[in-house]
Design a protein around this motif. Structure first.
Motif, PDB file in Angstrom:
ATOM      1  N   GLY A 164       0.786  -1.212   0.055  1.00  0.00           N
ATOM      2  CA  GLY A 164      -0.110  -0.060   0.006  1.00  0.00           C
ATOM      3  C   GLY A 164       0.625   1.285   0.015  1.00  0.00           C
ATOM      4  O   GLY A 164       0.251   2.366  -0.105  1.00  0.00           O
ATOM      5  N   GLU A 168       3.213   5.052  -3.928  1.00  0.00           N
ATOM      6  CA  GLU A 168       3.112   6.579  -3.466  1.00  0.00           C
ATOM      7  C   GLU A 168       4.755   7.166  -3.181  1.00  0.00           C
ATOM      8  O   GLU A 168       5.038   8.231  -3.488  1.00  0.00           O
ATOM      9  CB  GLU A 168       2.368   6.668  -2.141  1.00  0.00           C
ATOM     10  N   LYS A 171       5.957   7.692  -6.569  1.00  0.00           N
ATOM     11  CA  LYS A 171       5.306   9.035  -7.172  1.00  0.00           C
ATOM     12  C   LYS A 171       6.342  10.224  -6.242  1.00  0.00           C
ATOM     13  O   LYS A 171       6.640  11.267  -7.120  1.00  0.00           O
ATOM     14  CB  LYS A 171       3.830   9.348  -6.730  1.00  0.00           C
ATOM     15  N   SER A 193       4.601   0.090 -11.679  1.00  0.00           N
ATOM     16  CA  SER A 193       3.098  -0.137 -10.912  1.00  0.00           C
ATOM     17  C   SER A 193       3.576  -1.524 -10.116  1.00  0.00           C
ATOM     18  O   SER A 193       2.411  -1.908  -9.489  1.00  0.00           O
ATOM     19  CB  SER A 193       2.311  -0.406 -12.012  1.00  0.00           C
ATOM     20  N   THR A 249      -0.769  -1.182  -4.523  1.00  0.00           N
ATOM     21  CA  THR A 249      -1.826  -0.525  -4.341  1.00  0.00           C
ATOM     22  C   THR A 249      -1.948   0.793  -5.038  1.00  0.00           C
ATOM     23  O   THR A 249      -1.006   1.437  -4.623  1.00  0.00           O
ATOM     24  CB  THR A 249      -2.227  -0.682  -2.912  1.00  0.00           C
ATOM     25  N   GLY A 250      -2.904   0.992  -5.793  1.00  0.00           N
ATOM     26  CA  GLY A 250      -2.978   2.644  -6.133  1.00  0.00           C
ATOM     27  C   GLY A 250      -2.246   2.649  -7.637  1.00  0.00           C
ATOM     28  O   GLY A 250      -2.523   3.799  -7.954  1.00  0.00           O
ATOM     29  N   TRP A 260      -2.572   7.093 -17.500  1.00  0.00           N
ATOM     30  CA  TRP A 260      -1.899   7.557 -16.371  1.00  0.00           C
ATOM     31  C   TRP A 260      -0.853   8.257 -16.534  1.00  0.00           C
ATOM     32  O   TRP A 260      -0.484   9.400 -16.026  1.00  0.00           O
ATOM     33  CB  TRP A 260      -2.105   6.366 -15.410  1.00  0.00           C
TER      34      TRP A 260
END
Length: 284
Positions: A164, A168, A171, A193, A249-250, A260
């Motif tokens: 999870g 992030e 990013k 990913s 996740t995400g 994206w």
């Protein structure tokens, strides 16, 4: 003539062949007896060891088999003692209340024969620091060599705690890069990913230069994300590998990935300048 060693003619060739057959049968019988004795000896040694589940509960010895060479090589990538000379390595199944768990045990050989010197090989989860059998560790492969699996001292529960947060984290590395060299290479690598981590899933030496840059200001080497191609774990109940989803996740699905990534590059361009981002993407 003897019914088993009968011959025709005077050359004796058939007699020799018959004698050879008897010798072969005797040798095979002797080998089989030795194997049975070795099996009983190994079984006794392995049954006398302690096997515990994740709750520290005692498990009962159920069965064993020699560890096949392919799995041995994978496990040895993080458990070097499995590959040491002078030992035979076994996979042992143990049970408790219908739950089956596999363990790896090495047994010392003397003159080729197993001894009572045996050890259950255990590691420690790099995240949760709990005892971990190699059979409960995550195995991973990279896209450059999708059939070459390595093993990480990492449990599946620990892996799921990372699922999870890693997208992030990736990013944020692009939104606030450490240095321009890192920023350039990460833009060129593109969207990530799937699971990555330089400590848990280290890049092999032969590929390391592709996933490292040097900070121009400090001279420090920076590790770049290197996503895995596949994850798997051993399923003791089925005696086979079970694949694990690599998706973070995400992260967008494969069908959404291009759209994206295009939108995210525009977001980066708005923050850092379109010309600058296009220059980095072009290798400038």
């Amino acid at each position: 003539s003897h019914p088993l060693l009968g011959t025709t003619g005077s050359c004796g060739s058939c007699f020799d062949k018959g004698l050879g057959s008897v010798s072969a049968i005797a040798a095979a019988t002797e080998t089989r007896v030795a194997d049975i004795m070795e099996d009983e000896s190994v079984s006794k040694v392995l049954a006398g060891l302690a096997y515990k589940n994740a709750d520290d509960g005692e498990m009962s010895f159920a069965s064993y088999r020699p560890l096949d060479e392919a799995r041995k090589q994978v496990i040895a990538s993080a458990f070097a003692e499995v590959g040491e000379a002078g030992y035979k390595v076994y996979a042992v199944s143990a049970d408790k209340d219908g739950d089956t768990k596999d363990f790896i045990v090495r047994v010392k050989l003397v003159e080729g024969q197993p001894t009572a010197d045996a050890k259950v090989i255990m590691g420690s989860c790099q995240i949760m620091f709990e005892d971990l059998s190699p059979c409960d560790c995550i195995e991973y492969a990279f896209p450059e060599a999708p059939d070459e699996f390595r093993i990480a001292q990492l449990s599946q529960d620990a892996l799921e705690t990372y699922r999870g947060m890693k997208f992030e984290n990736w990013k944020s590395m692009l939104m606030t890069p450490t240095c321009e060299a890192q920023f350039r290479r990460m833009l060129q690598i593109g969207m990530i990913s799937r699971f990555y981590d330089p400590q848990l899933f280290p890049t092999p030496e032969s590929l390391r230069s592709k996933y490292q840059v040097q900070d121009e200001k400090t001279g420090k080497t920076i590790e770049l994300p290197h996503p895995v191609a596949a994850l798997r774990i051993w399923d003791a109940s089925k005696q086979s590998y079970r694949p694990i989803d690599t998706q973070l996740t995400g992260a967008p699905s494969a069908a959404e990935a291009d759209t994206w990534w295009g939108d995210f590059v525009k977001e980066l361009a708005a923050k850092h300048g379109a010309e600058y981002i296009q220059g980095l993407l072009g290798g400038k």
